[in-house]
Design an enzyme around this catalytic site. Structure first.
Site, PDB file in Angstrom:
ATOM      1  N   ASP A  47       0.849  -1.198   0.000  1.00 44.22           N
ATOM      2  CA  ASP A  47       0.000   0.000   0.000  1.00 44.22           C
ATOM      3  C   ASP A  47       0.885   1.250   0.000  1.00 44.22           C
ATOM      4  O   ASP A  47       0.406   2.369  -0.124  1.00 44.22           O
ATOM      5  CB  ASP A  47      -0.982  -0.001   1.177  1.00 44.22           C
ATOM      6  CG  ASP A  47      -0.279   0.075   2.521  1.00 44.22           C
ATOM      7  OD1 ASP A  47       0.944  -0.158   2.586  1.00 44.22           O
ATOM      8  OD2 ASP A  47      -0.962   0.357   3.531  1.00 44.22           O
ATOM      9  N   SER A  48       2.209   1.045   0.083  1.00 47.61           N
ATOM     10  CA  SER A  48       3.155   2.149  -0.116  1.00 47.61           C
ATOM     11  C   SER A  48       2.979   2.743  -1.512  1.00 47.61           C
ATOM     12  O   SER A  48       3.434   3.856  -1.782  1.00 47.61           O
ATOM     13  CB  SER A  48       4.597   1.672   0.082  1.00 47.61           C
ATOM     14  OG  SER A  48       4.824   0.468  -0.631  1.00 47.61           O
ATOM     15  N   ASP A  86      -1.212  -6.207  -0.669  1.00 48.87           N
ATOM     16  CA  ASP A  86      -1.287  -5.511   0.618  1.00 48.87           C
ATOM     17  C   ASP A  86      -2.675  -4.898   0.757  1.00 48.87           C
ATOM     18  O   ASP A  86      -3.081  -4.068  -0.064  1.00 48.87           O
ATOM     19  CB  ASP A  86      -0.229  -4.392   0.608  1.00 48.87           C
ATOM     20  CG  ASP A  86       0.194  -4.005   2.009  1.00 48.87           C
ATOM     21  OD1 ASP A  86      -0.263  -4.631   2.982  1.00 48.87           O
ATOM     22  OD2 ASP A  86       1.014  -3.074   2.115  1.00 48.87           O
ATOM     23  N   LYS A 116      -1.508  -9.439   2.712  1.00 53.32           N
ATOM     24  CA  LYS A 116      -0.979  -8.897   3.970  1.00 53.32           C
ATOM     25  C   LYS A 116      -1.945  -7.879   4.565  1.00 53.32           C
ATOM     26  O   LYS A 116      -2.555  -7.102   3.824  1.00 53.32           O
ATOM     27  CB  LYS A 116       0.380  -8.231   3.715  1.00 53.32           C
ATOM     28  CG  LYS A 116       0.966  -7.513   4.927  1.00 53.32           C
ATOM     29  CD  LYS A 116       2.404  -7.145   4.713  1.00 53.32           C
ATOM     30  CE  LYS A 116       2.627  -5.772   4.118  1.00 53.32           C
ATOM     31  NZ  LYS A 116       2.082  -4.636   4.880  1.00 53.32           N
ATOM     32  N   GLU A 118      -2.239  -5.176   8.221  1.00 48.06           N
ATOM     33  CA  GLU A 118      -1.468  -4.596   9.334  1.00 48.06           C
ATOM     34  C   GLU A 118      -2.175  -4.786  10.671  1.00 48.06           C
ATOM     35  O   GLU A 118      -3.395  -4.625  10.768  1.00 48.06           O
ATOM     36  CB  GLU A 118      -1.278  -3.083   9.103  1.00 48.06           C
ATOM     37  CG  GLU A 118      -0.344  -2.758   7.963  1.00 48.06           C
ATOM     38  CD  GLU A 118      -0.076  -1.255   7.849  1.00 48.06           C
ATOM     39  OE1 GLU A 118      -0.474  -0.472   8.743  1.00 48.06           O
ATOM     40  OE2 GLU A 118       0.547  -0.874   6.840  1.00 48.06           O
ATOM     41  N   GLU A 185       8.200  -4.221  11.141  1.00 51.32           N
ATOM     42  CA  GLU A 185       8.730  -2.924  10.683  1.00 51.32           C
ATOM     43  C   GLU A 185       9.207  -2.084  11.867  1.00 51.32           C
ATOM     44  O   GLU A 185       8.452  -1.850  12.826  1.00 51.32           O
ATOM     45  CB  GLU A 185       7.617  -2.189   9.910  1.00 51.32           C
ATOM     46  CG  GLU A 185       8.057  -0.826   9.389  1.00 51.32           C
ATOM     47  CD  GLU A 185       7.151  -0.262   8.299  1.00 51.32           C
ATOM     48  OE1 GLU A 185       6.227  -0.963   7.847  1.00 51.32           O
ATOM     49  OE2 GLU A 185       7.382   0.893   7.904  1.00 51.32           O
TER      50      GLU A 185
HETATM   51  O1  KIV Z   1       3.402  -1.113   1.836  1.00 49.36           O
HETATM   52  C1  KIV Z   1       4.560  -1.528   1.916  1.00 49.36           C
HETATM   53  O2  KIV Z   1       5.407  -1.276   1.074  1.00 49.36           O
HETATM   54  C2  KIV Z   1       4.903  -2.325   3.089  1.00 49.36           C
HETATM   55  C3  KIV Z   1       6.336  -2.624   3.316  1.00 49.36           C
HETATM   56  C4  KIV Z   1       6.959  -1.482   4.015  1.00 49.36           C
HETATM   57  C5  KIV Z   1       6.539  -3.883   4.055  1.00 49.36           C
HETATM   58  O3  KIV Z   1       4.045  -2.686   3.854  1.00 49.36           O
END
Ligand code: KIV
Length: 282
Positions: A47-48, A86, A116, A118, A185
């Site tokens: 989600d980055s 994500d 994934k 969080e 993280e």
């Molecule tokens: O969104 C992302 O890029 C992440 C990484 C920092 C693990 O969650």
């Protein structure tokens, strides 16, 4: 050398043998293809994407539909690596049913092999329910950017015994809930080491020291797109930002000066044919 397709068994074997697992983020077809060909073992469409490719201020605004477009592009570029999607903020926070439905979308529409999300605590029953629904799950503890405002901002987590113990407990619960992997993280290296030792699934660190089972970095950060972003854990392996700026400036200057395109980059028509144009008056 023939490359094997990375699956959960492959990752478990690396954890057992102590060989570190590699992960990078990717958000488009050509870079995903290059990373896969380079031998990266796991690719996360993070989600980055929200801030590094879509230009939002942080990871909160990106929608599931926006991410799914990127996931499908990455899927088309990846042959060997495990592809992880994500879940963006809001796509799993409302209810377990919502989390399962959106996890399924990542797999069916995006071709992801794992998903994934969080957080520990209240997220753990969701990880279990999603796993029970057949979705291979990756947890994410420590600094959880989607809820940074609730955990004191973008700061190292688990740097007191009490806080470290809470992360260790959540990590164990996430593993017990059936997750296949955990991203950790911004926690002290020694805390990362304990977690990797105490749980049976691979622990992939970003700012979590060298004792975890593998490492992940955000692609645009490690390639140096934005050199003013320089957290302690980040190593920049290239400086593409200044290279792109230099190339764009050179292009602009050459177009303005009529140096580009030159003969080598132009197509020709022979004199006879050209002479026939406009009755020979061209
Ligand atoms: O969104 C992302 O890029 C992440 C990484 C920092 C693990 O969650």
């Amino acid at each position: 050398m023939k490359r094997t397709k990375v699956d959960f068994g492959y990752l478990q074997e690396r954890k057992r043998s102590g060989e570190k697992i590699t992960m990078l983020t990717a958000y488009d077809f050509p870079t995903a293809k290059l990373l896969d060909e380079a031998g990266i073992e796991t690719i996360l469409v993070g989600d980055s994407a929200s801030n590094v490719v879509l230009g939002y201020p942080d990871t909160v605004p990106v929608s599931l539909d926006e991410l799914l477009v990127l996931v499908r592009a990455v899927r088309r570029g990846v042959k060997h690596a495990m592809l992880i999607g994500d879940m963006p903020f809001g796509s799993y926070n409302v209810s377990t049913e919502q989390a399962i439905a959106n996890g399924v979308r990542f797999m069916k529409e995006g071709g992801c092999e794992a998903v994934k999300l969080e957080g520990g605590g209240p997220m753990i029953p969701k990880i279990k329910a999603m796993t029970d629904a057949g979705i291979p799950m990756v947890g994410h503890l420590g600094l959880t950017p989607q809820t940074a405002s609730l955990i004191g901002g973008y700061k190292v987590q688990g740097n007191t015994a009490k806080k470290a113990q809470a992360i260790i407990d959540d990590a164990k619960a996430i593993a017990a809930a059936g997750a296949i992997m955990l991203v950790l993280e911004c926690v002290p290296g020694r805390v990362g080491g304990i977690i990797a030792k105490e749980i049976g699934i691979p622990v992939i660190g970003i700012g979590a020291g060298v004792e975890v089972d593998g490492q992940v970095l955000v692609l645009h950060d490690m390639l140096g797109f934005n050199l003013s972003f320089a957290p302690k854990f980040l190593k920049t392996y290239a400086r593409l930002g200044p290279k792109i700026t230099r190339a764009a400036k050179q292009y602009i200057a050459e177009v303005k000066a009529k140096k580009f395109p030159d003969d080598a980059h132009s197509f020709n028509i022979n004199d006879t044919e050209f002479g026939k144009l406009y009755g020979g008056n061209a």
